[in-house]
Design an enzyme around this catalytic site. Structure first.
Site, PDB file in Angstrom:
ATOM      1  CG  HIS A  32       0.515  -3.367  -3.614  1.00 39.66           C
ATOM      2  ND1 HIS A  32      -0.193  -2.203  -3.648  1.00 39.66           N
ATOM      3  CD2 HIS A  32      -0.404  -4.360  -3.501  1.00 39.66           C
ATOM      4  CE1 HIS A  32      -1.485  -2.471  -3.558  1.00 39.66           C
ATOM      5  NE2 HIS A  32      -1.637  -3.774  -3.464  1.00 39.66           N
ATOM      6  CG  HIS A  50      -2.755  -1.167   1.614  1.00 39.83           C
ATOM      7  ND1 HIS A  50      -1.920  -0.126   1.341  1.00 39.83           N
ATOM      8  CD2 HIS A  50      -2.374  -2.170   0.785  1.00 39.83           C
ATOM      9  CE1 HIS A  50      -1.067  -0.488   0.399  1.00 39.83           C
ATOM     10  NE2 HIS A  50      -1.313  -1.724   0.044  1.00 39.83           N
ATOM     11  CG  HIS A  93      -4.620   1.705  -3.263  1.00 43.21           C
ATOM     12  ND1 HIS A  93      -4.535   1.532  -1.894  1.00 43.21           N
ATOM     13  CD2 HIS A  93      -3.380   1.459  -3.753  1.00 43.21           C
ATOM     14  CE1 HIS A  93      -3.289   1.210  -1.584  1.00 43.21           C
ATOM     15  NE2 HIS A  93      -2.566   1.153  -2.688  1.00 43.21           N
ATOM     16  CD  GLU A  97      -4.127   4.713   2.184  1.00 43.29           C
ATOM     17  OE1 GLU A  97      -2.998   4.324   1.809  1.00 43.29           O
ATOM     18  OE2 GLU A  97      -4.378   5.900   2.441  1.00 43.29           O
ATOM     19  CG  ASN A 151       4.834   3.890  -2.047  1.00 42.43           C
ATOM     20  OD1 ASN A 151       6.041   4.023  -2.143  1.00 42.43           O
ATOM     21  ND2 ASN A 151       4.286   2.754  -1.650  1.00 42.43           N
ATOM     22  CB  SER A 207       5.994  -1.998  -0.422  1.00 37.15           C
ATOM     23  OG  SER A 207       5.846  -1.422  -1.698  1.00 37.15           O
TER      24      SER A 207
END
Ligand code: SF4
Length: 300
Positions: free
Chosen positions: A56, A87, A137, A139, A240, A282
């Protein structure tokens, strides 16, 4: 005389300069670095697709586009080479790829693969699975696809309060987490479950928040308590980085969440003596250096 003047000016310079504390854990984590490096290697070999944004972060995605990687939302190109991002993906993607003769370059982070294995094993044994994380999400959706029993995704403890009656009826319960979930919230949820589920329930708690995430959150908490302003760099879509922003904001009201270093609001940090910089998993290291340069250049 000369040495006296030099010393005098050094002191003045120190007085007007802002102290900048950069988190040691800021920026690309090993899972993201591994994915980006390998994607670039694959791009040199020939045409390659990537399923969803590799991370992201728009700048990282744009750089990879320039190297020839094409980003797609669904596997559709028969006999192509397609990257699976850190992910991870829904289990069904692997089956579909096999049927379509697609060669997958699986760059799912090892920490995420570990979770797939755990939920797969425990759900086969009949455990009710509780996943802490963001419901939509990628993940979390990937993790959920490996669950073969009943499962709930909760993004905060309040959602657990609503379902606790139902969960209390279960004999076996596994609590597990998205890798980038807030570590303090996970501990609170685990403690609540320990209190509420009686001795008849076999409760297994697996803290699968990855180590780099835990360290980054811990460091953000520490820095935010020492400074007068915080800058969190990362994409607003990054889970995150959003966590880092929320943590920093708890301790430092003057916290900015910016996708690019160029977007630092310099007015908000005018006259501030100590400033902290933290960045999500990221965010490339270059963005962190650029942010530092901007602050120094503006003599804050
Ligand atoms: S944040 Fe953790 S789980 Fe996610 S890619 Fe990085 S190392 Fe892997």
């Amino acid at each position: 005389m000369f040495s006296f003047i030099k010393k005098f000016f050094t002191i003045i310079q120190k007085d007007i300069k802002m102290e900048i504390i950069i988190g040691k854990n800021a920026g690309f984590c090993y899972g993201v670095k591994r994915a980006v490096d390998n994607a670039l290697i694959e791009a040199k070999k020939g045409k390659v697709y990537c399923l969803g944004d590799i991370v992201h972060n728009k700048n990282v995605v744009n750089n990879l586009k320039e190297s020839g990687i094409e980003f797609i939302n669904d596997i559709q190109q028969k006999n192509s080479t397609t990257i699976i991002r850190p992910h991870g993906e829904n289990k069904i993607v692997y089956k579909k790829a096999k049927e379509m003769g697609i060669k997958l370059i699986d760059l799912t982070c090892p920490s995420v693969l570990k979770i797939h294995g755990i939920v797969s094993q425990y759900s086969k044994e009949g455990y009710y699975i509780i996943i802490t994380g963001k419901r939509n999400h990628p993940e979390v959706l990937g993790i959920k696809s490996y669950v073969q029993s009943n499962c709930i995704i909760i993004s905060n403890i309040e959602e657990l309060y609503e379902s606790i009656e139902e969960i209390s009826k279960e004999k076996k319960v596994l609590l597990i987490s998205q890798t980038t979930y807030n570590s303090k919230s996970f501990k609170d949820i685990a403690n609540f479950l320990k209190e509420r589920l009686n001795g008849d329930t076999d409760l297994v708690i697996k803290n699968t928040i990855c180590l780099t995430t835990e360290n980054r959150q811990k460091e953000t908490r520490e820095i935010a308590q020492k400074v007068n302003a915080m800058i969190i760099i990362g994409d607003k879509k990054s889970s995150n980085t959003t966590e880092l922003y929320n943590i920093a904001l708890n301790y430092c009201a003057n916290t900015q969440f910016i996708p690019n270093p160029e977007e630092i609001d310099l007015d908000k940090i005018k006259g501030i003596k100590k400033i902290g910089i933290m960045a999500g998993a990221s965010t490339p290291k270059e963005d962190i250096h650029k942010a530092k340069e901007i602050l120094l250049k503006n003599n804050y």
